[in-house]
Design an enzyme around this catalytic site. Sequence first.
Site, PDB file in Angstrom:
ATOM      1  N   GLY A 236       0.840  -1.207   0.000  1.00  0.00           N
ATOM      2  CA  GLY A 236       0.000   0.000   0.000  1.00  0.00           C
ATOM      3  C   GLY A 236       0.866   1.245   0.000  1.00  0.00           C
ATOM      4  O   GLY A 236       0.681   2.165  -0.820  1.00  0.00           O
ATOM      5  N   HIS A 237       1.840   1.277   0.915  1.00  0.00           N
ATOM      6  CA  HIS A 237       2.770   2.414   0.951  1.00  0.00           C
ATOM      7  C   HIS A 237       3.552   2.507  -0.363  1.00  0.00           C
ATOM      8  O   HIS A 237       3.721   3.591  -0.928  1.00  0.00           O
ATOM      9  CB  HIS A 237       3.790   2.228   2.074  1.00  0.00           C
ATOM     10  CG  HIS A 237       3.212   2.117   3.454  1.00  0.00           C
ATOM     11  ND1 HIS A 237       3.274   0.952   4.182  1.00  0.00           N
ATOM     12  CD2 HIS A 237       2.577   3.024   4.236  1.00  0.00           C
ATOM     13  CE1 HIS A 237       2.713   1.145   5.373  1.00  0.00           C
ATOM     14  NE2 HIS A 237       2.265   2.391   5.431  1.00  0.00           N
TER      15      HIS A 237
ATOM     16  N   GLN B 150      -0.345  11.251  17.593  1.00  0.00           N
ATOM     17  CA  GLN B 150      -1.620  10.768  17.054  1.00  0.00           C
ATOM     18  C   GLN B 150      -2.101   9.494  17.746  1.00  0.00           C
ATOM     19  O   GLN B 150      -3.095   8.911  17.343  1.00  0.00           O
ATOM     20  CB  GLN B 150      -1.546  10.592  15.538  1.00  0.00           C
ATOM     21  CG  GLN B 150      -0.676   9.461  15.057  1.00  0.00           C
ATOM     22  CD  GLN B 150      -0.479   9.509  13.547  1.00  0.00           C
ATOM     23  OE1 GLN B 150       0.185  10.403  13.032  1.00  0.00           O
ATOM     24  NE2 GLN B 150      -1.067   8.583  12.829  1.00  0.00           N
TER      25      GLN B 150
ATOM     26  N   VAL C  43      -4.787  -0.740  -1.416  1.00  0.00           N
ATOM     27  CA  VAL C  43      -4.159  -1.976  -1.903  1.00  0.00           C
ATOM     28  C   VAL C  43      -4.536  -3.095  -0.931  1.00  0.00           C
ATOM     29  O   VAL C  43      -4.459  -2.920   0.291  1.00  0.00           O
ATOM     30  CB  VAL C  43      -2.629  -1.812  -2.001  1.00  0.00           C
ATOM     31  CG1 VAL C  43      -1.975  -3.111  -2.451  1.00  0.00           C
ATOM     32  CG2 VAL C  43      -2.291  -0.675  -2.967  1.00  0.00           C
TER      33      VAL C  43
HETATM   34  P1  AMP Z   1       0.515   4.593   7.666  1.00  0.00           P
HETATM   35  O1  AMP Z   1       1.949   4.177   7.612  1.00  0.00           O
HETATM   36  O2  AMP Z   1      -0.415   3.493   8.037  1.00  0.00           O
HETATM   37  O3  AMP Z   1       0.315   5.867   8.447  1.00  0.00           O
HETATM   38  O4  AMP Z   1       0.120   4.939   6.170  1.00  0.00           O
HETATM   39  C1  AMP Z   1       0.864   5.840   5.399  1.00  0.00           C
HETATM   40  C2  AMP Z   1       0.128   6.131   4.127  1.00  0.00           C
HETATM   41  O5  AMP Z   1      -0.075   4.922   3.400  1.00  0.00           O
HETATM   42  C3  AMP Z   1      -1.262   6.729   4.389  1.00  0.00           C
HETATM   43  O6  AMP Z   1      -1.536   7.723   3.417  1.00  0.00           O
HETATM   44  C4  AMP Z   1      -2.156   5.536   4.228  1.00  0.00           C
HETATM   45  O7  AMP Z   1      -3.475   5.875   3.834  1.00  0.00           O
HETATM   46  C5  AMP Z   1      -1.448   4.772   3.123  1.00  0.00           C
HETATM   47  N1  AMP Z   1      -1.847   3.376   3.166  1.00  0.00           N
HETATM   48  C6  AMP Z   1      -1.820   2.543   4.249  1.00  0.00           C
HETATM   49  N2  AMP Z   1      -2.328   1.337   3.904  1.00  0.00           N
HETATM   50  C7  AMP Z   1      -2.682   1.411   2.606  1.00  0.00           C
HETATM   51  C8  AMP Z   1      -3.269   0.496   1.688  1.00  0.00           C
HETATM   52  N3  AMP Z   1      -3.599  -0.740   2.032  1.00  0.00           N
HETATM   53  N4  AMP Z   1      -3.502   0.923   0.422  1.00  0.00           N
HETATM   54  C9  AMP Z   1      -3.177   2.179   0.045  1.00  0.00           C
HETATM   55  N5  AMP Z   1      -2.620   3.088   0.866  1.00  0.00           N
HETATM   56  C10 AMP Z   1      -2.375   2.715   2.132  1.00  0.00           C
END
Ligand code: AMP
Length: 289
Positions: A36-37, A61, A176
């Site tokens: 996803g990232h 947060q 994703v």
């Molecule tokens: P996080 O590390 O969880 O704070 O996420 C960092 C970024 O990655 C944020 O913009 C999330 O929305 C995005 N993100 C996390 N999981 C996914 C995923 N499964 N698909 C797409 N983007 C994601």
Amino acid sequence: MKTITDPESMSRECRDARRMGRRVGLVPTMGFLHQGHLSLVRRSRSECALTAASVFVNPTQFGPGEDFDRYPRDPDRDASLLEREGADLLFAPEAGSMYPPGHATHVEVAGLGEGLCGAFRPGHFRGVATVVAKLFNIVRPDAAYFGQKDAQQAALIRRMAADLNFGIDIVVGPTVREPDGLAMSSRNVRLSTEERRAAPALHAALTAARQAVERGTRSAAEIRELIRSRLEGTPHRLQYVEVVSASDLEPLARLQGDVLIALASHLGGTRLIDNIIVRLPGDEGKAGA
Ligand code: AMP
């Protein structure tokens, strides 16, 4: 790829790139990276000459009793994944350099941060908006990349960037998923085998909701009930399911326009979120979140 921990050095590096006319993209993350990232890094690379990713588990947060200490971390693996994906800069600051003694300023996006996850995580979105505003000021990117998985966060950042005249394009990439539908999340590694097996029920319930909408259901209450009933008898403890306008996150009684169906659920000790957007005629002029 260059790794930078000091905010001032990061600012300098990004300023030099901008001065050379390079379009700068920023992908903010909390690390323990997954596809996803990395999809956001790829998107930034396709649209920008320089891609910076940040890895920072932002303490402000997390509420008291939340999982800040247990949040999965693997800085070396993150760095090699980013390097392999072709990121140019990794910004990995220490909490003390982001929040030095005396730090007193916070960003509050009224309204958008109050419903959905905000109702259960007081202060969470204030922490998110504050750290993202700080990252925006450190990097001054031309574009910043966020995931639809965190739909409320994306809507809030879009609002903040417009309200505070950041002049940054906010790009939101699709969620994703694992092959069985589970939205990728750094927290998924904490699921037991049994919980992992139950986890895709969230996506299955959202998919059933989409099908109900396609068959003509327009009542938000019916959609919420459908999702609740799909999760009965599973190990999920649903925290909320909401049907809101995708652009301003206002609750809807009847589905029209771009609709966000969002939920959060506890599975054992892990909190998972997921959502879908369904697009219907009926509120022309409102931008999608
Ligand atoms: P996080 O590390 O969880 O704070 O996420 C960092 C970024 O990655 C944020 O913009 C999330 O929305 C995005 N993100 C996390 N999981 C996914 C995923 N499964 N698909 C797409 N983007 C994601």
